[in-house]
Design an enzyme around this catalytic site. Structure first.
Site, PDB file in Angstrom:
ATOM      1  N   LYS A 147       0.843  -1.188   0.000  1.00 17.04           N
ATOM      2  CA  LYS A 147       0.000   0.000   0.000  1.00 17.04           C
ATOM      3  C   LYS A 147       0.881   1.242   0.000  1.00 17.04           C
ATOM      4  CE  LYS A 147      -3.862   1.896   2.753  1.00 17.04           C
ATOM      5  NZ  LYS A 147      -4.758   1.609   3.882  1.00 17.04           N
ATOM      6  N   SER A 222      -9.427   1.966   2.655  1.00 15.21           N
ATOM      7  CA  SER A 222      -8.505   2.752   1.859  1.00 15.21           C
ATOM      8  C   SER A 222      -7.469   1.915   1.112  1.00 15.21           C
ATOM      9  CB  SER A 222      -7.767   3.737   2.782  1.00 15.21           C
ATOM     10  OG  SER A 222      -7.023   3.034   3.776  1.00 15.21           O
ATOM     11  N   SER A 246     -10.232  -0.621   6.496  1.00 17.56           N
ATOM     12  CA  SER A 246      -9.463  -0.340   5.284  1.00 17.56           C
ATOM     13  C   SER A 246      -8.786  -1.550   4.666  1.00 17.56           C
ATOM     14  CB  SER A 246      -8.417   0.745   5.567  1.00 17.56           C
ATOM     15  OG  SER A 246      -9.035   1.987   5.781  1.00 17.56           O
TER      16      SER A 246
END
Length: 520
Positions: A147, A222, A246
């Site tokens: 990420k 996210s 997330s």
């Protein structure tokens, strides 16, 4: 009298000039307010294009070493099998990295999920080839995606914010160091939602990431870039972060597996955040993968004394293999609704089916109720998340372009305190359904998480998606509201009209943890 007439004419002339001046001044201030975003974002987009060209060049070089390479059999291998073949030298490191480089670029072209290419992966590959077999780690030769927020030396960790651009990390974060020590090869960074506080996956720097199963949907946030890349096979193992869903939401939306570990179980050192210092709402790092066995393998590699030495705040608690592999029947608690958000009919049915299968397999399944969910969400979760009334978050957004997925949150945080108190007082007397919907909007849940309402003739249809493999379509007549998952009233119906009806469909059967439990 003539003087009054002359004055009135003068006012008529000056008023438009004053208004134009005010508009010009406001536009000028807005331009300067967004100056950092206007200058840094185009440069960041150009850097990404250059990085992807380098990524394509490396894939081509590796391809030339093995021109007869067929990536399909490699890409179909589960993580455990891939590691076994790499450790036994049945597959070359070059062939595996080349396969995933090529596939990741294909997926990115479709869904826009990559933010950066980690050039150092080629150098790391060469270093791994020099290791003796006894020195190879649990993830030897496995290409992994990270990420955007994971620090990698020489690369930005942006959180989707212009303020964080052009500030490359001075060193790798702890999790990245441990993964590399275990033989993993981080090769790309993936897209996120702006500030990481939205359930969408969009930001003004890198744009909107799409769900590969349905390009009209979001992959969730996210960690949406991770979910999208894994779902389409462009990565076999990825690292995300989770504060309020997330990791879990992208895993659900994209049809992959993810785990939110206990707070402080894995190191958070070297992981960027839009708002630092939150102690009551803990952000955790964790893996996403194709199946539960892959998550377990990743945790075996991460939960090591090495991580504890790099970050002493992480307790040295190794992976408990005896618990994971045990055949002892389990006591499992479940609930069908938390009394605050309403599950779709397909979700409720899936819970009941899972409970029945677990009972049949010999496990003890116990229903329970979640106490004071609404209080926990509004007062504890949101209260802790915005304990400073959002001042830290707004500070990070200065000079930035606010993404549509964050506009409701930012607008509500910028309201005067007196207006906030007045609205809070009004909402106490509004119907619960509307209150929940308003709370969701102010909490940063984008309408794009669930598709926009389309109005065919006199009716409407709202689609609430808990993932491309679990879809519930809700439709009714004589209403034009947009419904968010969690505010549907009464149960199983989007409104109180008797004409409402629904149909739902599920995709592939569940895999991973449920199957393991049923086999015990």
């Amino acid at each position: 009298m003539p003087g009054v007439i002359w004055l009135s004419h003068l006012l008529v002339v000056l008023l438009p000039v004053a208004l134009l001046g005010a508009v010009w001044l406001g536009a000028t201030m807005l331009f300067w307010w967004q100056a950092p975003a206007r200058s840094r974002i185009p440069r960041a987009q150009k850097r990404r294009e250059e990085a992807l060209r380098r990524m394509a060049a490396l894939a081509e070089r590796l391809r030339q070493q093995e021109p007869e390479l067929d990536p399909k059999p490699i890409l179909e291998l589960p993580l455990e099998k891939l590691v076994q073949k790499l450790l036994a030298d049945e597959l070359s490191l070059e062939s595996v990295l080349c396969s995933y480089l090529e596939e990741a670029m294909k997926v990115h072209q479709e869904v826009n999920c990559l933010t950066d290419f980690l050039d150092e992966c080629e150098e790391q590959l060469q270093a791994l080839k020099k290791l003796k077999k006894s020195e190879r780690g649990l993830l030897y030769g496995v290409p992994i995606s990270l990420k955007d927020v994971y620090d990698c030396m020489g690369h930005d960790s942006t959180c989707g914010l212009a303020q964080f651009l052009e500030k490359p990390a001075a060193k790798d974060g702890v999790v990245v160091k441990v993964l590399k020590a275990q033989g993993a090869i981080p090769f790309v960074k993936t897209n996120i939602s702006q500030t990481l506080l939205s359930f969408d996956c969009s930001n003004p720097i890198y744009g909107q990431t799409l769900n590969p199963q349905n390009l009209k949907k979001t992959p969730g946030g996210s960690s949406g870039g991770e979910g999208a890349l894994l779902a389409k096979g462009g990565s076999i193992l990825g690292m995300g972060t989770d504060t309020g869903g997330s990791i879990r939401i992208p895993a659900s939306f994209c049809g992959v597996c993810g785990i939110r570990v206990t707070g402080y179980r894995l190191s958070n050192s070297g992981v960027a955040s839009a708002v630092k210092g939150r102690k009551t709402v803990v952000t955790v790092t964790g893996p996403l993968a194709w199946d539960v066995e892959s998550l377990a393998l990743c945790l075996r590699a991460l939960l090591s004394e090495h991580m504890h030495r790099l970050d002493p705040t992480v307790p040295f608690l190794p992976f408990r293999e005896e618990v994971y592999s045990s055949n002892r029947p389990l006591r499992i608690g479940y609930y069908e609704s938390d009394g605050f958000t309403q599950p779709s009919p397909s979700m409720a049915r899936a819970v009941k089916l899972t409970c029945r299968l677990l009972r049949d397999a010999g496990h003890q399944v116990i229903p329970f109720s979640v106490p004071r969910t609404e209080y926990a969400f509004f007062h504890l979760f949101l209260g802790s998340l915005f304990a400073d009334e959002g001042a830290s978050l707004l500070e990070k957004l200065k000079g930035d372009i606010v993404d549509p997925s964050m506009k409701n949150t930012v607008t509500s945080l910028r309201l005067p305190d007196s207006l906030k108190r007045f609205l809070a007082w009004i909402w106490k007397y509004i119907d619960t359904q509307e209150t929940v919907g308003a709370a969701h909007s102010s909490g940063g849940i984008s309408a794009r998480v669930h598709s926009q309402v389309e109005v065919p003739g006199s009716g409407c249809a709202a689609v609430s998606s808990t993932g491309p493999r679990l879809l519930c379509r809700l439709s009714c007549q004589d209403t034009r509201k947009q419904f968010l998952l969690g505010s549907l009233q009464p149960p199983e119906l989007p409104c109180r009209h008797s004409a409402c009806h629904h149909c739902d469909a599920t995709g592939r059967e569940g895999t991973g943890l449920l199957q393991r439990l049923l086999q015990r």
